[in-house]
Motif scaffolding. Structure first.
Motif, PDB file in Angstrom:
ATOM      1  N   LYS A  94       0.826  -1.201   0.000  1.00 22.01           N
ATOM      2  CA  LYS A  94       0.000   0.000   0.000  1.00 22.01           C
ATOM      3  C   LYS A  94       0.863   1.256   0.000  1.00 22.01           C
ATOM      4  N   LEU A  95       1.969   1.219   0.725  1.00 22.74           N
ATOM      5  CA  LEU A  95       2.841   2.387   0.830  1.00 22.74           C
ATOM      6  C   LEU A  95       3.483   2.751  -0.504  1.00 22.74           C
ATOM      7  N   VAL A  96       3.741   1.763  -1.347  1.00 22.27           N
ATOM      8  CA  VAL A  96       4.352   2.061  -2.649  1.00 22.27           C
ATOM      9  C   VAL A  96       3.303   2.321  -3.725  1.00 22.27           C
ATOM     10  N   GLY A  97       2.022   2.322  -3.323  1.00 22.62           N
ATOM     11  CA  GLY A  97       0.973   2.706  -4.274  1.00 22.62           C
ATOM     12  C   GLY A  97       0.169   1.578  -4.872  1.00 22.62           C
ATOM     13  N   ALA A  98       0.294   0.359  -4.337  1.00 28.63           N
ATOM     14  CA  ALA A  98      -0.501  -0.749  -4.861  1.00 28.63           C
ATOM     15  C   ALA A  98      -1.984  -0.530  -4.581  1.00 28.63           C
ATOM     16  N   SER A  99      -2.817  -0.954  -5.503  1.00 26.19           N
ATOM     17  CA  SER A  99      -4.263  -0.773  -5.358  1.00 26.19           C
ATOM     18  C   SER A  99      -4.920  -1.918  -4.611  1.00 26.19           C
TER      19      SER A  99
END
Length: 404
Positions: A368-373
């Motif tokens: 989530k922190l790296v932008g995963a949906s």
């Protein structure tokens, strides 16, 4: 008429004596009118020159004809905003019969006629484009050429001094040779490959500038224009980071060509490109094969990428609507790829679903922190995969076609 020409590797100071330059000089002497097309058999790229009585009117083609045109328009005609919706409207004003020469040239003619740009500005755009096209030709091996006579071509705008364009190519080659960067293509886009290491090896201010510029959406030439600096200087300044593997040069697609949106009299079937394209990045061939079978049967377009190091290049070129991304791969991982994708403007909102055999909460938080949906566990479950796609692409719901 088609002839085959095998060019030896060009030295920095010899382009003026190359067979390309000599052939253009020959067409000038015989006052040729028509098209000269150069083709690179290996890549399939083609470059087209338009002549009127032996003088060059325009040149186009190669990897990035639209990007090249838009870039030079921004330099020499800053009052013309490169808005492709507006460009489509202008193209619709042109008659189809006027496209003896490319739409880029015809738009310049239209804008001069409408007094939106000055005649001198159009000449500068065309001169610079010709130099870039000639430079690309100087890098392409094993070129073939074909000429097509067309006596109906007449001067509409300017006739270019090809000797000036050839001299500019020679000067660029000499500058690249002197800077020892002849091995790096100016039409590739730099992207940060190792963000953490890059941040540690430079100042915070420099890192922020690099982070903003190196988004994988702009070529070295594009960045030079944005920074208002010489492309050789820009490339040389990035060279230390490239050699350390912190920055990587990748191939990117051309900008979409504006086309006139005319209303069709007959209703057309659903266009192929409206069907969502789903990508799966996983080093396991069996996972990719399972996903391909499932998604193709469900009516989606699909691409699989087994090599993590090639993933960014392919994804940036194809721009899928949704990406399934393996977390653990040789030489890279899903976190790094996801981080780089989120830096590219075209992937800001693209759903990225992490695939992993580990259900740990740490992995989920980090994803989530790296932008995963989203987060999907292996082995993949058909129902969960399709539900995930429907969740993130509700407007593109596709009815299954016989999958069981």
């Amino acid at each position: 008429m088609t002839n085959y020409t095998a060019f030896p590797p060009l030295q920095a100071s010899r382009f003026v004596d190359s067979k390309i330059a000599q052939f253009i000089e020959t067409l000038k002497k015989i006052r040729f009118s028509g098209q000269l097309a150069w083709t690179a058999p290996k890549s399939g790229n083609q470059w087209i020159f338009y002549f009127c009585l032996g003088r060059i009117m325009y040149a186009t083609g190669g990897n990035h004809p639209v990007r090249r045109w838009a870039r030079n328009l921004a330099i020499y005609c800053p009052q013309m905003r490169v808005d492709f919706t507006l460009l489509q409207q202008d193209i619709c004003q042109l008659e189809p019969t006027t496209f003896t020469i490319s739409w880029e040239y015809q738009l310049l003619c239209l804008w001069v006629k409408q007094q939106k740009i000055h005649h001198k500005q159009a000449e500068q755009v065309i001169q610079s484009i010709l130099s870039e096209v000639l430079f690309e030709l100087s890098e392409a091996p094993g070129l073939t050429h074909q000429i097509k006579e067309d006596r109906t071509i007449s001067e509409q705008l300017v006739l270019i001094d090809e000797k000036e364009a050839i001299n500019l190519v020679q000067q660029l080659w000499q500058a690249l040779w002197k800077a020892k960067i002849t091995d790096y293509s100016l039409d590739k886009a730099p992207i940060i490959k190792q963000p953490r290491q890059l941040q540690q090896s430079t100042s915070e201010q420099v890192y922020q500038v690099l982070n903003q510029l190196l988004d994988g959406e702009k070529t070295l030439r594009d960045i030079a224009v944005q920074m208002k600096r010489d492309v050789v200087q820009v490339t040389r300044s990035l060279l230390p980071y490239i050699k350390l593997g912190l920055v990587q040069l990748i191939s990117i697609p051309d900008l979409p060509a504006p086309v006139c949106q005319r209303v069709s009299r007959q209703p057309s079937a659903k266009a192929h490109h409206t069907i969502p394209l789903i990508a799966c990045v996983d080093d396991s061939p069996s996972i990719c094969q399972t996903m391909e079978k499932l998604l193709s049967a469900a009516g989606y377009r699909f691409i699989s990428i087994n090599e993590g190091l090639r993933a960014l290049t392919i994804l940036l070129a194809r721009k899928p609507d949704l990406i399934f991304l393996d977390l653990v791969m040789p030489n890279t991982n899903g976190y790094e790829i996801c981080t780089q994708l989120r830096k590219a403007p075209s992937f800001k909102n693209t759903p990225i679903v992490i695939l992993t055999g580990n259900d740990g909460i740490v992995d989920q938080v980090r994803a989530k922190l790296v932008g995963a949906s989203d987060f999907l566990s292996k082995p993949v479950d058909a129902g969960k995969v399709l539900s995930t796609i429907s969740k993130h692409l509700p407007q593109h719901a596709v009815s299954p076609r016989g999958f069981d």
